[in-house]
Design a protein around this motif. Structure first.
Motif, PDB file in Angstrom:
ATOM      1  N   LEU A  79      28.766  32.828  54.928  1.00 15.64           N
ATOM      2  CA  LEU A  79      27.823  33.116  53.852  1.00 15.64           C
ATOM      3  C   LEU A  79      27.769  34.621  53.570  1.00 15.64           C
ATOM      4  N   ALA A  80      27.911  35.436  54.607  1.00 12.50           N
ATOM      5  CA  ALA A  80      27.956  36.886  54.408  1.00 12.50           C
ATOM      6  C   ALA A  80      29.139  37.266  53.524  1.00 12.50           C
ATOM      7  N   GLU A  81      30.287  36.631  53.740  1.00 16.71           N
ATOM      8  CA  GLU A  81      31.460  36.880  52.891  1.00 16.71           C
ATOM      9  C   GLU A  81      31.200  36.428  51.458  1.00 16.71           C
ATOM     10  N   LEU A  82      30.665  35.232  51.306  1.00 15.47           N
ATOM     11  CA  LEU A  82      30.380  34.703  49.970  1.00 15.47           C
ATOM     12  C   LEU A  82      29.381  35.594  49.232  1.00 15.47           C
ATOM     13  N   SER A  83      28.430  36.140  49.969  1.00 15.85           N
ATOM     14  CA  SER A  83      27.435  37.018  49.351  1.00 15.85           C
ATOM     15  C   SER A  83      28.071  38.307  48.846  1.00 15.85           C
ATOM     16  N   VAL A  84      28.948  38.907  49.640  1.00  9.58           N
ATOM     17  CA  VAL A  84      29.635  40.118  49.191  1.00  9.58           C
ATOM     18  C   VAL A  84      30.379  39.843  47.891  1.00  9.58           C
ATOM     19  N   LEU A  85      31.090  38.740  47.840  1.00  9.94           N
ATOM     20  CA  LEU A  85      31.848  38.389  46.630  1.00  9.94           C
ATOM     21  C   LEU A  85      30.916  38.157  45.443  1.00  9.94           C
ATOM     22  N   GLU A  86      29.741  37.600  45.696  1.00 13.41           N
ATOM     23  CA  GLU A  86      28.773  37.376  44.621  1.00 13.41           C
ATOM     24  C   GLU A  86      28.225  38.696  44.089  1.00 13.41           C
ATOM     25  N   GLN A  87      27.968  39.651  44.983  1.00 14.20           N
ATOM     26  CA  GLN A  87      27.477  40.962  44.537  1.00 14.20           C
ATOM     27  C   GLN A  87      28.560  41.692  43.732  1.00 14.20           C
ATOM     28  N   VAL A  88      29.802  41.548  44.156  1.00 15.54           N
ATOM     29  CA  VAL A  88      30.915  42.159  43.421  1.00 15.54           C
ATOM     30  C   VAL A  88      30.990  41.576  42.012  1.00 15.54           C
ATOM     31  N   ARG A  89      30.900  40.264  41.916  1.00 17.65           N
ATOM     32  CA  ARG A  89      30.944  39.606  40.598  1.00 17.65           C
ATOM     33  C   ARG A  89      29.825  40.116  39.705  1.00 17.65           C
ATOM     34  N   ALA A  90      28.602  40.165  40.254  1.00 15.69           N
ATOM     35  CA  ALA A  90      27.450  40.600  39.462  1.00 15.69           C
ATOM     36  C   ALA A  90      27.598  42.044  38.997  1.00 15.69           C
ATOM     37  N   LEU A  91      28.099  42.900  39.870  1.00 15.40           N
ATOM     38  CA  LEU A  91      28.287  44.305  39.503  1.00 15.40           C
ATOM     39  C   LEU A  91      29.330  44.452  38.401  1.00 15.40           C
ATOM     40  N   ARG A  92      30.428  43.723  38.520  1.00 19.34           N
ATOM     41  CA  ARG A  92      31.482  43.817  37.507  1.00 19.34           C
ATOM     42  C   ARG A  92      30.999  43.353  36.142  1.00 19.34           C
ATOM     43  N   GLU A  93      30.044  42.430  36.112  1.00 22.90           N
ATOM     44  CA  GLU A  93      29.543  41.882  34.851  1.00 22.90           C
ATOM     45  C   GLU A  93      28.369  42.676  34.290  1.00 22.90           C
ATOM     46  N   THR A  94      27.845  43.626  35.067  1.00 22.73           N
ATOM     47  CA  THR A  94      26.722  44.435  34.602  1.00 22.73           C
ATOM     48  C   THR A  94      27.175  45.407  33.522  1.00 22.73           C
ATOM     49  N   PRO A  95      26.494  45.452  32.365  1.00 23.92           N
ATOM     50  CA  PRO A  95      26.914  46.350  31.279  1.00 23.92           C
ATOM     51  C   PRO A  95      27.115  47.796  31.709  1.00 23.92           C
ATOM     52  N   LEU A  96      26.280  48.293  32.622  1.00 25.70           N
ATOM     53  CA  LEU A  96      26.440  49.664  33.104  1.00 25.70           C
ATOM     54  C   LEU A  96      27.838  49.917  33.640  1.00 25.70           C
ATOM     55  N   VAL A  97      28.391  48.937  34.320  1.00 30.33           N
ATOM     56  CA  VAL A  97      29.731  49.060  34.889  1.00 30.33           C
ATOM     57  C   VAL A  97      30.782  48.624  33.884  1.00 30.33           C
ATOM     58  N   ARG A  98      30.592  47.445  33.313  1.00 29.95           N
ATOM     59  CA  ARG A  98      31.591  46.847  32.425  1.00 29.95           C
ATOM     60  C   ARG A  98      31.869  47.700  31.189  1.00 29.95           C
TER      61      ARG A  98
END
Length: 214
Positions: free
Chosen positions: A149-168
């Protein structure tokens, strides 16, 4: 000697040793910061960003919270992200979780009435665990379930960050990486890299150079 006093004594020793080894270190530090990496990590005392990456003061712009979570609704992490992307113009964002994470473990257990703030913080983790319930239930060992679950969570945070307008939508979007730290061996495993191939890699140390004459 109590712990805070010991910390102050250690600070004096560190400052003296650092200044003796590099007279320009503190004047250079006082001029300003220009880190190239934003580190989003866990508050766990065993995973200090600079120590585990052998970085120096000024190398990393750091945000830490319980279970290294990112949420666009969290003004704390969003202000850090905004400053890192728009002012510091970092090249890379690293989300670093760790195995044996207490926040992740708590998300798999009944909520504690004594920890209402923690419960609210890890609510997204509880939801993530539900979404991956089938996979997690197939992991028999409780510790391994936490680690997955720790691995899955890291991947979820990465996905969310990449989709955030500030980053994207940044003029030069920073690369977003997902890492996880092993408490058992001190090694970092790459779960997601911001480079185009995006292949997980476990970096191995360079082989020691042979000494002359051998």
């Amino acid at each position: 000697m109590n712990r805070p006093k010991r910390m102050l004594v250690e600070n004096i020793a560190w400052a003296r040793e650092t200044a003796d080894s590099d007279h320009a270190f503190f004047p250079r530090l006082a001029e300003g910061q220009s880190p190239r990496v934003l580190w989003i990590g866990c508050s766990d005392s065993r995973v200090p960003a600079e120590t585990v990456t052998n970085a120096n003061p000024g190398d990393l712009f750091v945000h830490r919270n319980i279970a290294n979570l990112f949420s666009p609704a969290d003004d704390n992490v969003m202000s850090v992200l905004e400053y890192a992307v728009r002012v510091l113009k970092v090249d890379d964002i690293i989300v670093c979780g760790h195995y044996g994470c207490g926040g992740v473990r708590a998300s798999l257990l009944p909520a504690s009435p004594d920890l209402p703030h923690v419960n609210r913080r890890i609510a997204p983790l509880c939801a993530l665990a539900q979404r991956h319930r089938g996979e997690l239930e197939r992991v028999a060992d409780a510790d391994e379930r936490v680690n997955r679950l720790a691995e899955l969570s890291v991947l979820e945070q990465v996905r969310a960050l990449r989709e955030t307008p500030l980053v994207r939508d940044a003029n030069a979007p920073p690369r977003v990486h997902g890492w996880i730290f092993g408490l058992h061996d001190g090694r970092i495993k790459v779960l997601a890299t911001g480079y185009p191939d995006d292949q997980p890699v476990l970096f191995e140390p360079e082989p020691a150079l042979e000494t002359a004459g051998r």
